[in-house]
Motif scaffolding. Structure first.
Motif, PDB file in Angstrom:
ATOM      1  N   LEU A 148       0.830  -1.206   0.000  1.00 20.69           N
ATOM      2  CA  LEU A 148       0.000   0.000   0.000  1.00 20.69           C
ATOM      3  C   LEU A 148       0.865   1.256   0.000  1.00 20.69           C
ATOM      4  N   ILE A 149       1.874   1.285   0.869  1.00 18.24           N
ATOM      5  CA  ILE A 149       2.754   2.458   0.959  1.00 18.24           C
ATOM      6  C   ILE A 149       3.537   2.652  -0.337  1.00 18.24           C
ATOM      7  N   ALA A 150       3.977   1.544  -0.940  1.00 15.46           N
ATOM      8  CA  ALA A 150       4.690   1.637  -2.220  1.00 15.46           C
ATOM      9  C   ALA A 150       3.793   2.244  -3.297  1.00 15.46           C
ATOM     10  N   LYS A 151       2.521   1.868  -3.285  1.00 18.82           N
ATOM     11  CA  LYS A 151       1.581   2.415  -4.275  1.00 18.82           C
ATOM     12  C   LYS A 151       1.345   3.900  -4.025  1.00 18.82           C
ATOM     13  N   ILE A 152       1.234   4.280  -2.745  1.00 19.47           N
ATOM     14  CA  ILE A 152       1.063   5.697  -2.390  1.00 19.47           C
ATOM     15  C   ILE A 152       2.240   6.518  -2.920  1.00 19.47           C
ATOM     16  N   MET A 153       3.452   6.033  -2.684  1.00 15.30           N
ATOM     17  CA  MET A 153       4.650   6.768  -3.106  1.00 15.30           C
ATOM     18  C   MET A 153       4.763   6.829  -4.626  1.00 15.30           C
ATOM     19  N   SER A 154       4.228   5.834  -5.307  1.00 18.88           N
ATOM     20  CA  SER A 154       4.256   5.830  -6.769  1.00 18.88           C
ATOM     21  C   SER A 154       3.240   6.810  -7.343  1.00 18.88           C
ATOM     22  N   THR A 158       2.234  12.320  -9.027  1.00 21.27           N
ATOM     23  CA  THR A 158       1.466  12.586 -10.243  1.00 21.27           C
ATOM     24  C   THR A 158       0.274  13.494  -9.921  1.00 21.27           C
ATOM     25  N   ASN A 159      -0.462  13.880 -10.957  1.00 25.77           N
ATOM     26  CA  ASN A 159      -1.692  14.652 -10.767  1.00 25.77           C
ATOM     27  C   ASN A 159      -2.930  13.795 -10.997  1.00 25.77           C
ATOM     28  N   SER A 160      -2.750  12.492 -11.110  1.00 24.65           N
ATOM     29  CA  SER A 160      -3.871  11.592 -11.409  1.00 24.65           C
ATOM     30  C   SER A 160      -4.885  11.565 -10.264  1.00 24.65           C
ATOM     31  N   ARG A 161      -6.159  11.406 -10.640  1.00 28.94           N
ATOM     32  CA  ARG A 161      -7.206  11.241  -9.630  1.00 28.94           C
ATOM     33  C   ARG A 161      -7.122   9.844  -9.044  1.00 28.94           C
ATOM     34  N   VAL A 162      -7.424   9.754  -7.746  1.00 28.90           N
ATOM     35  CA  VAL A 162      -7.294   8.490  -7.015  1.00 28.90           C
ATOM     36  C   VAL A 162      -8.618   8.181  -6.331  1.00 28.90           C
ATOM     37  N   LEU A 163      -9.054   6.931  -6.404  1.00 29.47           N
ATOM     38  CA  LEU A 163     -10.237   6.466  -5.671  1.00 29.47           C
ATOM     39  C   LEU A 163      -9.788   5.446  -4.631  1.00 29.47           C
ATOM     40  N   ILE A 274      -8.163  15.685  -7.396  1.00 29.12           N
ATOM     41  CA  ILE A 274      -9.241  15.087  -6.607  1.00 29.12           C
ATOM     42  C   ILE A 274      -8.857  13.684  -6.161  1.00 29.12           C
ATOM     43  N   ILE A 275      -8.982  13.470  -4.847  1.00 28.76           N
ATOM     44  CA  ILE A 275      -8.850  12.145  -4.253  1.00 28.76           C
ATOM     45  C   ILE A 275     -10.197  11.832  -3.617  1.00 28.76           C
ATOM     46  N   SER A 276     -10.770  10.685  -3.951  1.00 27.42           N
ATOM     47  CA  SER A 276     -12.072  10.298  -3.405  1.00 27.42           C
ATOM     48  C   SER A 276     -11.914   9.039  -2.567  1.00 27.42           C
ATOM     49  N   ALA A 277     -12.899   8.817  -1.693  1.00 24.44           N
ATOM     50  CA  ALA A 277     -12.886   7.607  -0.869  1.00 24.44           C
ATOM     51  C   ALA A 277     -14.314   7.137  -0.643  1.00 24.44           C
ATOM     52  N   THR A 278     -14.479   5.835  -0.520  1.00 26.63           N
ATOM     53  CA  THR A 278     -15.801   5.271  -0.261  1.00 26.63           C
ATOM     54  C   THR A 278     -15.678   3.920   0.420  1.00 26.63           C
ATOM     55  N   LEU A 299     -13.255   9.366 -11.697  1.00 27.45           N
ATOM     56  CA  LEU A 299     -12.624   9.345 -10.371  1.00 27.45           C
ATOM     57  C   LEU A 299     -11.674   8.159 -10.198  1.00 27.45           C
ATOM     58  N   ASN A 300     -12.017   7.050 -10.817  1.00 30.18           N
ATOM     59  CA  ASN A 300     -11.296   5.797 -10.589  1.00 30.18           C
ATOM     60  C   ASN A 300     -10.120   5.622 -11.556  1.00 30.18           C
ATOM     61  N   VAL A 301      -9.332   6.680 -11.729  1.00 30.42           N
ATOM     62  CA  VAL A 301      -8.144   6.576 -12.593  1.00 30.42           C
ATOM     63  C   VAL A 301      -7.138   5.624 -11.951  1.00 30.42           C
ATOM     64  N   ILE A 302      -6.877   5.842 -10.668  1.00 29.07           N
ATOM     65  CA  ILE A 302      -5.991   4.941  -9.926  1.00 29.07           C
ATOM     66  C   ILE A 302      -6.728   4.476  -8.674  1.00 29.07           C
ATOM     67  N   PRO A 303      -7.155   3.202  -8.639  1.00 31.71           N
ATOM     68  CA  PRO A 303      -7.830   2.684  -7.451  1.00 31.71           C
ATOM     69  C   PRO A 303      -6.811   2.228  -6.398  1.00 31.71           C
ATOM     70  N   ILE A 304      -7.109   2.505  -5.147  1.00 29.45           N
ATOM     71  CA  ILE A 304      -6.252   2.041  -4.044  1.00 29.45           C
ATOM     72  C   ILE A 304      -7.144   1.374  -3.003  1.00 29.45           C
ATOM     73  N   TYR A 305      -6.811   0.136  -2.685  1.00 26.88           N
ATOM     74  CA  TYR A 305      -7.568  -0.642  -1.698  1.00 26.88           C
ATOM     75  C   TYR A 305      -6.853  -0.607  -0.354  1.00 26.88           C
ATOM     76  N   VAL A 306      -7.600  -0.243   0.695  1.00 30.61           N
ATOM     77  CA  VAL A 306      -7.041  -0.227   2.049  1.00 30.61           C
ATOM     78  C   VAL A 306      -7.558  -1.468   2.771  1.00 30.61           C
ATOM     79  N   PRO A 307      -6.682  -2.396   3.143  1.00 31.05           N
ATOM     80  CA  PRO A 307      -7.140  -3.673   3.713  1.00 31.05           C
ATOM     81  C   PRO A 307      -7.721  -3.509   5.113  1.00 31.05           C
ATOM     82  N   PRO A 308      -8.704  -4.341   5.475  1.00 31.08           N
ATOM     83  CA  PRO A 308      -9.211  -4.328   6.850  1.00 31.08           C
ATOM     84  C   PRO A 308      -8.168  -4.890   7.810  1.00 31.08           C
ATOM     85  N   LEU A 309      -8.351  -4.620   9.079  1.00 27.92           N
ATOM     86  CA  LEU A 309      -7.356  -5.031  10.081  1.00 27.92           C
ATOM     87  C   LEU A 309      -7.219  -6.551  10.147  1.00 27.92           C
TER      88      LEU A 309
END
Length: 457
Positions: A148-154, A158-163, A274-278, A299-309
């Motif tokens: 996840l952190i590697a994807k954030i840093m990548s 950029t200026n890409s929108r993130v969901l 724009i960064i969106s979350a849902t 909005l979903n140019v670059i999707p990022i999944y945050v895993p549950p605990l």
């Protein structure tokens, strides 16, 4: 405060020394750059008044060495032959001000006080930024968090929108802030809107602003979030709860890079990332007609999944340690330990509320547990529930808790060959506490291993 005056003219040093001592400053003097550096290493002044033209190393080089040694020292350059290029160079190297000779007492005192105030604000800003960074840091060393952190840093530069999508309490806002903090817009504001918290009749005004008199209650002009986020980052949290009407307006603003305030006539151009979350499945929302398909793809140019605990239980000890330290410090209490059996139970729980639930639990335990160590018995009954099962009675829950603790202590005793000292150390409790629990649960080597030997001390 301690002030060092560095000037090759004795009269300048003498007159400035008298003026500053009258104002309550402790004053040191040096006649050249080399001498000033020795004094700085020995006496550590707070402020340096530094002449530019001196024999030996000049003021600019001395400034460079001072800042390399201690960047927190306030340096004000003084010169009777200064140029604009020289002043620019000094400011680039970290000088707070550039004062031209001849020096008047009033002017030098005003400029010193201004520099002190400016430095105070700069220090406060640095501390505030550090505090914010610590507040919103992402904690985790599991492989999924490293990915996840590697994807954030990548993505961040950029200026890409993130969901960002994931369950409630997983830290979607932390991810959004991390993207902004590591982006080219990090020196600009992070503007946040919770789309679920604003009524439908107000969300458009919140996002795009309004002109005075555009509707009942609009007594002044209001600047919307899109305008506030110009050249910055706009975080649309809970985007799945936005109405279809507002979605259309947001889509238009994204596509055209401009919008009009409510009641306004002139379009306002903006450059917004724009960064969106849902926490919703937006594809399913699209299929059911509750979310615009065209906006979803925008909005979903670059999707990022945050895993549950529950998908990164190896991070729980790290999170627990962080929260114990944080809440102990905030509440002014000694930092508590947590026993291995209690930690094991935390790692076996399914955490429907994710990191937020864990955080709230640790805060409660820090406040409510009176001993230095958090034990299984201190944990709430719901941690013994299993997902997708019928709710147990309070008596059954207590029995489950006791059965778990008894079995865990017994297995640890066996693995330590019934050595009480070693077992207590592994469990993270005192020997007397272990003896008490063994008595409470009827644990003995004779009974549980059918052996004639008693536990070793």
């Amino acid at each position: 405060m301690k002030v060092l005056i560095v000037d090759d003219e004795p009269n300048v040093r003498s007159s400035l020394k008298g003026v500053l001592e009258d104002e309550g400053f402790s004053v040191l003097t040096a006649s050249n750059g080399e001498e000033s550096l020795e004094i700085i290493r020995k006496d550590k002044p707070d402020i340096v008044l530094l002449d530019v033209l001196m024999p030996g190393i000049d003021g600019i080089e001395t400034l460079r060495r001072i800042k390399n040694y201690d960047s927190s020292i306030i340096v004000l350059m003084i010169s009777g032959h200064g140029t604009i290029d020289m002043a620019v160079k000094a400011m680039e190297l970290g000088a707070m001000d550039f004062i031209e000779k001849p020096l008047s007492a009033d002017r030098i005192i005003i400029r010193i006080n201004q520099a002190i105030e400016k430095n105070k604000l700069r220090t406060e800003n640095i501390l505030l930024k550090k505090e914010i960074d610590e507040k919103y840091q992402i904690i985790g060393e599991s492989q999924v968090m490293k990915d996840l952190i590697a994807k954030i840093m990548s993505v961040a530069p950029t200026n890409s929108r993130v969901l960002i999508f994931g369950e409630n309490g997983t830290g979607k806002e932390l991810v959004a802030r991390a993207i902004h903090r590591n982006s080219k817009r990090s020196d600009r504001p992070f503007i946040q809107v919770n789309c679920a918290a604003i009524p439908d009749d107000l969300i458009e005004s919140e996002l795009f602003g309004h002109e005075r008199g555009s509707f009942t209650g609009a007594i002044t002009r209001s600047i919307g979030k899109f305008e506030q986020a110009n050249n910055a980052t706009l975080f649309l949290d809970e985007i799945g709860d936005m109405s279809i009407r507002t979605q259309s307006k947001v889509l238009k603003a994204i596509e055209e890079g401009e919008f009009t305030r409510i009641g306004g006539k002139e379009p306002i151009k903006v450059d917004v990332r724009i960064i969106s979350a849902t926490n919703k499945d937006l594809q399913q929302e699209v299929e059911q007609g509750r979310f615009r398909e065209d906006l979803y793809y925008r909005l979903n140019v670059i999707p990022i999944y945050v895993p549950p605990l529950r998908e990164r239980i190896e991070d729980i000890p790290l999170l627990v340690s962080y929260f114990l330290s944080k809440f102990s410090a905030e509440n002014g209490v000694k930092e508590k330990r947590i026993s291995q059996s209690a930690m094991k139970l935390l790692q076996s729980y399914h955490w429907p509320g994710n990191v937020r639930e864990l955080k709230n639990l640790i805060e409660r335990l820090v406040i409510m547990v009176s001993s230095d160590s958090i034990e299984v018995g201190d944990l709430p009954n719901n941690l013994f529930e299993q997902p997708k099962t019928t709710k147990l009675s309070a008596v059954e829950l207590r029995k489950a808790k006791n059965d778990f603790e008894r079995e865990y202590i017994l297995q640890t005793l066996i693995s330590c060959d019934w050595n009480i000292t070693e077992t207590a150390k592994k469990l993270g409790i005192e020997r007397t506490n272990l003896h008490r629990k063994m008595k409470q649960y009827g644990i003995s080597r004779k009974k549980d291993e059918q052996s004639k030997y008693e536990p070793k001390i």
